[in-house]
Design an enzyme around this catalytic site. Sequence first.
Site, PDB file in Angstrom:
ATOM      1  N   SER A 145      98.303   8.858  35.473  1.00 22.57           N
ATOM      2  CA  SER A 145      97.509  10.063  35.717  1.00 22.57           C
ATOM      3  C   SER A 145      97.001  10.584  34.388  1.00 22.57           C
ATOM      4  CB  SER A 145      98.381  11.130  36.387  1.00 22.57           C
ATOM      5  OG  SER A 145      97.741  12.393  36.408  1.00 22.57           O
ATOM      6  N   TYR A 175     105.669  16.745  37.486  1.00 23.02           N
ATOM      7  CA  TYR A 175     104.789  15.594  37.697  1.00 23.02           C
ATOM      8  C   TYR A 175     104.266  15.080  36.356  1.00 23.02           C
ATOM      9  CZ  TYR A 175     100.791  12.887  39.437  1.00 23.02           C
ATOM     10  OH  TYR A 175      99.871  11.889  39.695  1.00 23.02           O
TER      11      TYR A 175
END
Length: 280
Positions: A142, A155
């Site tokens: 990501s 995250y």
Amino acid sequence: MTGPGRLAGRVVAVTGGGHGIGLETARRLARAGARVAIGDLDGAAARTAAAELPGDVAGLALDVTDTASFAAFIDAVEERWGPVDVLVNNAGVMWAGGFADEPESAAARQLDVNLHGVIRGVKLAAPRMWARGRGHIVTIASAASKLSPPGEATYAATKHGVYGYLKGVRAELRGTGVRLSVIMPGVVDTELAAGTATGAVRLLAPADVARAVHAVIVRPRFEVSLPGRIGPLADWANVLPQRVRDLLFRALVPDQVRAVAGTSARTAYQARRLTGGDDD
């Protein structure tokens, strides 16, 4: 660069392939002629997806948080088609909201799926590839591997961990014929991102990430950012004074605490995926 012939006959295993980015990646690689194994915690979804895709595709149950399950998945693929040429580590989950509101179980789930799941995949696949002198592991990380949006603290921590882990393992694998790649997209239009904001960049489609995976398999490199300017911008910003860096990131990086406040858009996803599912 991305012609179908370059992937014809290659054996590719995709984790979290029953939905979202994983499914779109499996679709693209199957159309390019690869033999694709879709692994997903939802074995029924994996089998359904495999039946609907073109070419030689298999759907298998896979729990990336369980070493025995992951090893059995790779064994099953190799028994069917022979050695895995490419492992796509895609499975991932995300809790969004204020750090103090995040349940401990959600934090633990993200660490186990996003970080430990990738480590398991690398530890199980890379030694087999090393022994053959060839292979490629592509991990969907990501933009949060280099940035830390408010509301995605855990995250982002898992994705920072993935990036750091892969850099270290890549150094160990130098000269073995085993390649590592990490794809770092911004916000992608999947259930994982439901209700979140995109910041200063456009919302990506799963097909954008699938296209990047295909391209990096055909022409390997370690880092791929989507859009391409995100990674270099994050690296460049680190040379700025902290105050200037904070102002820049505040203008460009989405505030997910604000985005998800007062909305129920993530309720169903977080209840389902953070209590025993993996998806991407």
